[in-house]
Scaffold this motif. Sequence first.
Motif, short mmCIF file in Angstrom:
data_model
loop_
_atom_site.label_atom_id
_atom_site.label_comp_id
_atom_site.label_asym_id
_atom_site.label_seq_id
_atom_site.Cartn_x
_atom_site.Cartn_y
_atom_site.Cartn_z
N GLY A 72 32.63 42.95 38.60
CA GLY A 72 32.58 42.25 37.58
C GLY A 72 33.00 41.96 36.71
O GLY A 72 33.27 41.71 35.53
N GLY A 73 34.48 41.08 37.70
CA GLY A 73 35.14 40.41 36.79
C GLY A 73 36.90 41.20 36.37
O GLY A 73 37.33 40.70 35.67
N SER A 74 36.42 42.60 36.28
CA SER A 74 37.50 43.25 36.25
C SER A 74 38.62 43.54 36.59
O SER A 74 38.86 42.80 38.05
CB SER A 74 37.01 45.03 36.63
N LEU A 75 40.11 43.29 36.05
CA LEU A 75 41.42 42.91 35.99
C LEU A 75 42.12 44.06 35.97
O LEU A 75 43.09 43.69 36.18
CB LEU A 75 41.59 41.66 35.28
N GLY A 76 41.85 45.23 35.38
CA GLY A 76 41.64 46.24 34.91
C GLY A 76 43.20 45.90 33.92
O GLY A 76 42.78 45.28 33.22
N THR A 77 44.24 46.98 33.96
CA THR A 77 45.31 46.66 33.40
C THR A 77 46.43 46.46 33.93
O THR A 77 46.98 46.72 34.86
CB THR A 77 45.48 48.34 32.67
N PHE A 78 47.22 45.53 32.85
CA PHE A 78 47.75 44.13 33.38
C PHE A 78 48.94 43.94 32.76
O PHE A 78 48.93 44.37 30.89
CB PHE A 78 47.85 42.69 34.34
N GLY A 79 50.03 43.97 32.61
CA GLY A 79 51.44 43.58 32.26
C GLY A 79 51.59 42.45 31.53
O GLY A 79 51.37 41.39 32.32
N ARG A 80 52.63 41.91 30.52
CA ARG A 80 53.28 41.17 30.36
C ARG A 80 54.50 40.62 31.74
O ARG A 80 54.48 40.80 32.43
CB ARG A 80 54.41 40.75 29.44
N GLY A 81 53.70 38.73 32.49
CA GLY A 81 54.85 38.44 33.48
C GLY A 81 54.25 38.47 34.54
O GLY A 81 54.21 38.38 35.99
N GLN A 82 53.01 39.50 34.87
CA GLN A 82 52.04 39.40 35.58
C GLN A 82 51.16 38.55 36.01
O GLN A 82 50.46 38.52 37.20
CB GLN A 82 51.42 41.18 36.02
N MET A 83 50.78 37.57 34.88
CA MET A 83 49.51 36.70 35.66
C MET A 83 50.72 35.43 35.27
O MET A 83 51.35 35.10 34.63
CB MET A 83 48.51 37.08 34.47
N THR A 84 49.62 34.78 35.75
CA THR A 84 50.53 32.78 35.75
C THR A 84 50.06 32.65 34.67
O THR A 84 49.97 33.56 32.78
CB THR A 84 49.43 32.12 36.29
N PRO A 85 51.18 31.73 33.31
CA PRO A 85 51.85 31.59 31.93
C PRO A 85 50.85 31.21 30.62
O PRO A 85 50.35 32.13 30.25
CB PRO A 85 52.72 30.69 31.88
N PRO A 86 49.19 30.18 31.68
CA PRO A 86 48.61 29.75 30.68
C PRO A 86 47.15 31.29 30.53
O PRO A 86 47.02 31.31 29.77
CB PRO A 86 47.54 29.05 31.33
N PHE A 87 47.39 32.04 31.83
CA PHE A 87 46.56 33.59 31.48
C PHE A 87 46.85 34.32 30.52
O PHE A 87 46.18 34.82 29.39
CB PHE A 87 45.97 33.57 32.72
N GLU A 88 48.06 34.66 30.53
CA GLU A 88 48.79 35.56 29.88
C GLU A 88 48.86 34.96 28.57
O GLU A 88 48.08 36.63 27.72
CB GLU A 88 50.09 35.56 30.50
N LEU A 89 49.21 33.91 27.79
CA LEU A 89 49.14 33.44 26.67
C LEU A 89 48.16 33.87 26.13
O LEU A 89 47.55 34.46 25.17
CB LEU A 89 49.73 32.07 26.62
#
Length: 466
Positions: free
Chosen positions: A295-312
């Motif tokens: 269902g689109g779940s990404l779980g839990t992620f921290g800073r620096g783990q995703m591409t910058p626009p997504f993380e922001l």
Amino acid sequence: MLSTMRENTKIIMLILAVAFVGWLVFDVGMGGTGRGELQTQDVGSVNGKPIRYQTWLDTYRAAYEEARQQNPGATLTREDQRAIEDEAFERLVQAELLQEEYRRRRIVVTDREIADAVRRFPPPEVQSAPDFQTEGQFDPQKYERFLASANTQTREFLIAMEQRWREELPRYKLLQEVSADVYVPDAKLWQIWRDAHDSVTVRALVIRPALVVADASIRVTDEDLQRYYDGHRDDFRRAARAVLSFIAVIKLPTPLDSAMIVERARQLRDSIVRGADFAAVARIESADSASRAQGGSLGTFGRGQMTPPFELAAFRLPVGQVSEPVITTFGAHLIKVERRTADSVTARHILLAWGRIGARRDTLEAQADSLDRLAAEQTDPAALDSAARKLGSDVQHGPPLSQGQPYVLGRYRIPDVGVWAFEARPSETSPVIETSGAFYVFRLDSLSPAGVPPLAEVRDRARAAV
């Protein structure tokens, strides 16, 4: 044809999986004759002890499954499969060498040592499991109660841990023995400290002969080159090399395609805001194969783990709300944050990947089908040139490919070519190879064996060295 295959990927992969298992059982397992010939064959030996084919095959299957679990949803390329084959063999070689060293040093492990290791050193995945934590920290008492319980789950866990520690404890003992006699004198320690902390200021004058002295002013005779070449043959040794040509049908979207994808993302967001279930929409619409089934779940992620626009966007979006389309190099994302702390986010997303849509996608699929029909898996070298003319494309010449290296065109790593090129014969063409940027068909123009090339091919290198 190709578009139909992609639409039925799951069914096709299931058929291929069944066929692969059948091949392993009936062809590989029985040598094609029902006598199990390959099971008794050797794939190599370690100090005279043979490595049986069946042993290697079992190790390969385990390594393949590990790779598949580590990259869910990803397609393993032929280069990946070849690397797994090599890894399986290396595992067996290493295991046998370790066993020989254990026997030589008389290293043994007792049942008591294994039981003590299981109790005192739970693996990281156990320590991080919610069932063994209290207020976010590993709780040894919960772990002890689990070990003391007599149920099927505990018995299966103990069997797995026993096997694990029977492999790990001898290695630990070997490491202790090997490092026990290591002595670093004070002078060496002082030198290490100085290397890490001392600094000097150096002034240097760099003289580059190639810039100071013109090549034309230096006379290098053919005898000089031959003498240098004969004395430094190993310096010119190289792996087998393939020279390739190819046709590419580009898949990249047009600006209109990108605008329509963003608009589609806005439409999906509106439907979710009006009450549609985010997870249900993700299962149908998301192009992220790794999270779609959840269902689109990404779980839990921290800073620096995703591409910058997504993380922001994820760290700014209010919890429970659905974002406007977030644009990354992968496509347009809809994000829903379920929980957030100062340093982590638990979220779901829907990815609409960049690509051709509508009539432009149909045109692209038709071109890919034509590429497959006209150019793929041909033995006539002219087939590639003929296909290029009919498709209104050009035959391009790629960089030389060295055996064992990935094939890279621009910013794209092309899968499968690194294996196919050294199995094909010159003039043959490859199957259609698809990447995120294009469909390709390659032609093997020439193949040079591994070894030392003739002086004529490395004359410039030899002259520069002389």
